[in-house]
Scaffold this motif. Structure first.
Motif, PDB file in Angstrom:
ATOM      1  N   VAL A 136       0.837  -1.208   0.000  1.00 49.11           N
ATOM      2  CA  VAL A 136       0.000   0.000   0.000  1.00 49.11           C
ATOM      3  C   VAL A 136       0.868   1.253   0.000  1.00 49.11           C
ATOM      4  O   VAL A 136       0.612   2.210  -0.745  1.00 49.11           O
ATOM      5  CB  VAL A 136      -0.951  -0.018   1.210  1.00 49.11           C
ATOM      6  N   VAL A 137       1.912   1.240   0.834  1.00 49.73           N
ATOM      7  CA  VAL A 137       2.816   2.401   0.882  1.00 49.73           C
ATOM      8  C   VAL A 137       3.510   2.597  -0.451  1.00 49.73           C
ATOM      9  O   VAL A 137       3.599   3.722  -0.980  1.00 49.73           O
ATOM     10  CB  VAL A 137       3.848   2.207   2.010  1.00 49.73           C
ATOM     11  N   ALA A 138       4.005   1.495  -1.032  1.00 47.43           N
ATOM     12  CA  ALA A 138       4.685   1.600  -2.327  1.00 47.43           C
ATOM     13  C   ALA A 138       3.741   2.100  -3.401  1.00 47.43           C
ATOM     14  O   ALA A 138       4.110   2.945  -4.235  1.00 47.43           O
ATOM     15  CB  ALA A 138       5.256   0.228  -2.702  1.00 47.43           C
ATOM     16  N   GLY A 139       2.501   1.631  -3.420  1.00 47.13           N
ATOM     17  CA  GLY A 139       1.545   2.080  -4.420  1.00 47.13           C
ATOM     18  C   GLY A 139       1.183   3.547  -4.252  1.00 47.13           C
ATOM     19  O   GLY A 139       1.040   4.280  -5.234  1.00 47.13           O
ATOM     20  N   SER A 140       1.022   3.979  -2.985  1.00 48.33           N
ATOM     21  CA  SER A 140       0.674   5.388  -2.744  1.00 48.33           C
ATOM     22  C   SER A 140       1.795   6.335  -3.151  1.00 48.33           C
ATOM     23  O   SER A 140       1.540   7.492  -3.501  1.00 48.33           O
ATOM     24  CB  SER A 140       0.322   5.584  -1.269  1.00 48.33           C
ATOM     25  N   LEU A 141       3.050   5.853  -3.119  1.00 46.73           N
ATOM     26  CA  LEU A 141       4.194   6.672  -3.515  1.00 46.73           C
ATOM     27  C   LEU A 141       4.525   6.519  -4.993  1.00 46.73           C
ATOM     28  O   LEU A 141       5.475   7.140  -5.483  1.00 46.73           O
ATOM     29  CB  LEU A 141       5.416   6.294  -2.680  1.00 46.73           C
ATOM     30  N   GLY A 142       3.774   5.666  -5.660  1.00 42.20           N
ATOM     31  CA  GLY A 142       4.037   5.455  -7.081  1.00 42.20           C
ATOM     32  C   GLY A 142       5.249   4.599  -7.356  1.00 42.20           C
ATOM     33  O   GLY A 142       5.745   4.578  -8.483  1.00 42.20           O
ATOM     34  N   ASP A 269      15.417   6.342  -1.758  1.00 40.85           N
ATOM     35  CA  ASP A 269      15.672   6.927  -3.056  1.00 40.85           C
ATOM     36  C   ASP A 269      14.489   7.721  -3.563  1.00 40.85           C
ATOM     37  O   ASP A 269      14.618   8.719  -4.274  1.00 40.85           O
ATOM     38  CB  ASP A 269      16.001   5.836  -4.081  1.00 40.85           C
ATOM     39  N   GLY A 270      13.269   7.271  -3.155  1.00 42.45           N
ATOM     40  CA  GLY A 270      12.053   7.981  -3.575  1.00 42.45           C
ATOM     41  C   GLY A 270      11.909   9.301  -2.867  1.00 42.45           C
ATOM     42  O   GLY A 270      11.157  10.169  -3.327  1.00 42.45           O
TER      43      GLY A 270
END
Length: 270
Positions: A136-142, A269-270
């Protein structure tokens, strides 16, 4: 027997004990165990005031085993005993019968196997929840690359780790039982599908469910708790659980650490 005495009262006694009639015979429910009496093993029922004694059949010269329930309604106890004894009086088979195998005790306390499965399930769910949160966190950050990495590597590591832990811990328990436990043969019972019974050191017969594994199976239990029974796996399965499970635990633990490091790097890195 169940049809003839189905109208008999249910006896409720001290400590939540309940004596009732079911299709398979009499059932005595106690706080931590349940005793099932099939008709072939019953000798007679004695009502003594507010107590009911269930006397099993016994071989000639042997002392009958007796189970009891106390603090029941006196009138109901007398009616119950009279009704059951009237049915048993019509029996025509030999009296020289050992009734012990027909009184099966089933423990209601959680066994090692039950506790083990619960711990494995809780660990699996918490690990899966952590992976879902990371996705979910990865998806919200793209960060779709991190999401794909989590699904692929994290999902495989999650599945392999818990499969490996299940095999290793169960194999370890089996080794302990082989060295320190009591091994006994259990025979298939007729009271319900997949039911088996085995005698403990006191001559009491205990029951458990194990599916359709044949007419007899070997079971093991700790010396101090004969109700905590486990059916050991075959030697080949035990070997696979031990070594393949250890490899899975090692490799998947390494993958989880690697995945964690990579996830942190992706997020930074994001």
């Amino acid at each position: 027997m169940s049809t003839s005495i189905s109208s008999l009262p249910v006896l409720r006694g001290r400590g939540g004990a309940v004596l009732s009639v079911e299709d398979i015979g009499l059932v005595l429910d106690l706080p931590r165990e349940q005793v099932t009496f099939t008709p072939d093993g019953l000798g007679r029922i004695r009502a003594e005031g507010r107590s009911v004694l269930i006397e099993l059949r016994a071989k000639a010269g042997a002392t009958p085993r007796v189970h009891r329930i106390d603090d029941v309604d006196e009138a109901a106890a007398a009616a119950f005993a009279d009704g059951v004894n009237a049915i048993l009086a019509n029996r025509t088979d030999s009296d020289d019968v050992d009734g012990a195998p027909f009184a099966v005790v089933r423990s209601l306390a959680p066994t090692w196997r039950t506790r083990f499965h619960r711990r494995i399930l809780r660990g699996t769910l918490w690990h899966l929840l952590a992976l879902v949160v990371l996705c979910v966190v990865a998806g919200s950050l793209g960060r779709w690359d991190l999401l794909l990495l989590t699904v692929a590597i994290g999902g495989f590591a999650w599945l392999g780790l818990w499969m490996g832990l299940y095999g290793v811990i169960r194999a370890r328990r089996e080794r302990w039982l082989y060295r320190h436990g009591v091994m006994v043969a259990a025979t298939r019972a007729t009271m319900s599908r997949g039911a088996y019974i085995y005698p403990d050191a006191t001559g009491t017969y205990r029951g458990f469910l194990h599916g359709e594994a044949g007419p007899t199976v070997t079971v093991a239990h700790p010396p101090e708790d004969p109700a905590d029974v486990l059916v050991p796996a075959s030697p080949f399965t035990h070997l696979v659980n031990t070594y393949a499970g250890a490899v899975l635990v090692f490799c998947c633990s390494a993958m989880i650490v690697l995945h964690g490091v990579m996830a942190v790097n992706f997020l930074l890195d994001g």
